[in-house]
Design a protein around this motif. Sequence first.
Motif, short mmCIF file in Angstrom:
data_model
loop_
_atom_site.label_atom_id
_atom_site.label_comp_id
_atom_site.label_asym_id
_atom_site.label_seq_id
_atom_site.Cartn_x
_atom_site.Cartn_y
_atom_site.Cartn_z
N GLY A 195 0.74 -1.26 -0.06
CA GLY A 195 -0.06 0.04 -0.03
C GLY A 195 0.80 1.14 0.03
O GLY A 195 2.11 1.18 0.09
N PRO A 196 0.12 2.30 -0.02
CA PRO A 196 0.97 3.79 0.07
C PRO A 196 1.72 3.84 1.24
O PRO A 196 1.31 3.42 2.13
N VAL A 197 2.87 4.40 1.11
CA VAL A 197 3.74 4.79 2.13
C VAL A 197 3.14 5.89 2.98
O VAL A 197 2.80 7.08 2.48
N VAL A 198 2.65 5.75 4.41
CA VAL A 198 2.11 6.94 5.00
C VAL A 198 2.86 7.19 6.19
O VAL A 198 3.42 6.49 6.96
N ASP A 199 2.49 8.51 6.97
CA ASP A 199 3.01 8.81 8.24
C ASP A 199 1.85 8.56 9.06
O ASP A 199 0.87 7.92 8.69
N GLN A 200 2.07 8.89 10.47
CA GLN A 200 0.88 8.57 11.56
C GLN A 200 -0.33 9.12 11.12
O GLN A 200 -1.32 9.03 11.92
N TYR A 201 -0.39 10.41 10.24
CA TYR A 201 -1.59 10.88 10.15
C TYR A 201 -2.28 10.31 8.90
O TYR A 201 -3.42 10.90 8.32
N GLY A 202 -1.84 9.00 8.27
CA GLY A 202 -2.32 8.57 6.95
C GLY A 202 -1.81 9.40 5.83
O GLY A 202 -2.32 9.12 4.69
N ARG A 203 -0.83 10.42 5.93
CA ARG A 203 -0.54 11.34 4.84
C ARG A 203 0.64 10.51 3.92
O ARG A 203 1.44 10.12 4.58
N CYS A 204 0.36 10.63 2.72
CA CYS A 204 1.56 10.12 1.81
C CYS A 204 2.53 10.84 1.32
O CYS A 204 2.58 11.99 1.99
N SER A 205 3.40 10.45 0.52
CA SER A 205 4.67 10.90 0.03
C SER A 205 4.19 12.61 -0.57
O SER A 205 4.89 13.46 -0.51
N ASP A 206 3.15 12.30 -1.22
CA ASP A 206 2.42 13.98 -1.80
C ASP A 206 1.31 14.32 -0.68
O ASP A 206 0.37 13.56 -0.35
N PRO A 207 1.67 15.29 0.15
CA PRO A 207 0.92 15.63 1.25
C PRO A 207 -0.46 16.22 0.92
O PRO A 207 -1.17 16.29 1.85
N ALA A 208 -1.01 16.15 -0.53
CA ALA A 208 -2.42 16.33 -0.72
C ALA A 208 -3.09 15.12 -0.79
O ALA A 208 -4.27 14.99 -0.60
N TYR A 209 -2.47 13.74 -0.55
CA TYR A 209 -2.88 12.55 -0.51
C TYR A 209 -2.86 11.89 0.63
O TYR A 209 -1.76 12.04 1.41
N TYR A 210 -3.90 11.48 1.13
CA TYR A 210 -4.04 10.37 2.31
C TYR A 210 -4.33 9.08 2.01
O TYR A 210 -5.06 8.87 0.99
N ALA A 211 -4.49 7.97 2.93
CA ALA A 211 -4.96 6.78 2.65
C ALA A 211 -5.36 6.20 4.04
O ALA A 211 -4.69 6.37 5.24
N ALA A 212 -6.52 5.35 3.87
CA ALA A 212 -6.75 4.48 5.24
C ALA A 212 -7.61 3.34 4.62
O ALA A 212 -7.95 3.29 3.58
N GLY A 213 -7.77 2.51 5.66
CA GLY A 213 -8.54 1.15 5.52
C GLY A 213 -7.53 0.09 4.77
O GLY A 213 -6.39 0.37 4.82
N ASN A 214 -8.12 -0.72 4.16
CA ASN A 214 -7.17 -1.72 3.53
C ASN A 214 -6.27 -1.72 2.38
O ASN A 214 -5.51 -2.30 2.24
N VAL A 215 -6.36 -0.34 1.92
CA VAL A 215 -5.18 -0.07 0.85
C VAL A 215 -3.95 0.12 1.60
O VAL A 215 -3.10 0.07 1.02
N LEU A 216 -4.09 0.34 2.81
CA LEU A 216 -2.74 0.58 3.72
C LEU A 216 -1.97 -0.60 3.97
O LEU A 216 -0.87 -0.93 4.07
N ARG A 217 -2.76 -2.04 4.12
CA ARG A 217 -2.30 -3.43 4.44
C ARG A 217 -3.47 -4.23 4.16
O ARG A 217 -4.62 -3.99 4.52
N PRO A 218 -2.98 -5.31 3.59
CA PRO A 218 -3.89 -6.26 3.67
C PRO A 218 -3.86 -7.45 4.93
O PRO A 218 -2.87 -7.80 5.16
N ILE A 219 -5.06 -7.70 5.60
CA ILE A 219 -6.25 -6.94 5.62
C ILE A 219 -6.82 -6.86 7.20
O ILE A 219 -6.47 -7.67 7.70
#
Length: 411
Positions: free
Chosen positions: A271-295
């Motif tokens: 899944g996307p690389v995120v920090d503890q806020y769910g923020r991706c390497s492009d700070p306009a993008y966030y990720a949550a749920g199972n796209v972060l890790r299965p499952i």
Amino acid sequence: MNTEIHCDVAVVGSGPAGLSAATALRQAGVNRVLVFEREPEAGGIPRHCAHPPYGVREYGRLMTGPRYAQRNVAAAEAAGVDIRTRHTVVALHPGGALDLATPDGMLRVVAKRVLLTTGARETPRSARLISGDRPVGVINTATLQSALYLEHFKPFEAPLIVGTELVSLSAVMSCRRAGIRPVAVVEPNPRPTARWPLTLFPRLCGIPLHLNTELAAIYGRERVEGVQLAGPDGARSTIACDGVLLTGRFTSESSLARLAPHLSVDAGSSGPVVDQYGRCSDPAYYAAGNVLRPIETAGWSWREGRAIAGCIAADLACDLPAASEVIPIHVQSPLKYCVPQRLVPSTHSGLAELQLRVVEPVRGTLMVSDGLRPLWRASGAFLPERRIRVPLGDPAFLSATALDIGFESSP
């Protein structure tokens, strides 16, 4: 027709994480929140699961999957979320611009922030390297449940089920409700993946469970007619069946992020690389749920969506620390991944813990260090596909230049 619209937050995916996040964003005062879903109906995978348990922690009642999905959709709509189905995101651009294919043509969306909640999918036969014929009747759990609950037909009568993750038990429930009688459940490992006593369920349903057993080949001309199994001693046996149900071995549905050079994807979590806020390497993008890790479960994803929504709302209010400095997190084998993969030195609340998995059973002491000294330890037995949680409450985690996580070697 090419058009362009603007919004505060665009949510890609309408499963539990996406809908709970969208609802929380509106409740936090974010004005225009759009949810884009490629399917004809919003709600995500729970729409296909016509059995409990869903919704106990979220809504205080036991629900089936479709009822739970409907409740999530209703809550989002009541909060003022704009949900658009049959809208497929085809490209992610730096800064929060999205290209979509819609029934009315191509659409460009420019969002202040984008939340990716595209979930995960099961590994198909092609990636499992199963030999034999290529007949009709080899499917995964999502296809089974879609066939039973959305299209109202049975794809087989007596399938072999491969895998013992929680989704395998969901598949057994779906088969029982439809009058399908699986011939067996097989698991290549020496113990079931799901926790005891849940793993008793197939046996209680009269379905044999074979451990240390691999699906070696599939036979059949037009439809599946049987399979060859490789047992723990290497002996081969043949079982007659009219279908093969491949369950589990999930991978994050992160194809959009993989095609976007401005978004980093973690090889371990997929899944996307995120920090503890769910923020991706492009700070306009966030990720949550199972796209972060299965499952994880639907409930976990729902709660994580709300937590990340709080971070996005704080970011829009200029109350979230910038990711100008990051603390990378490195994991050592047999750890599979860590989510988040990096930390921002800040006390602003975000995800409360690091989430880890191992690729094989381990008994020992798990340690988090800053390269010089241990910061956290836990001893015990750690099993594949079981959640390992490391609390982020220690300020020392946020003062390190990097974190290393692994198992202490025996003296």
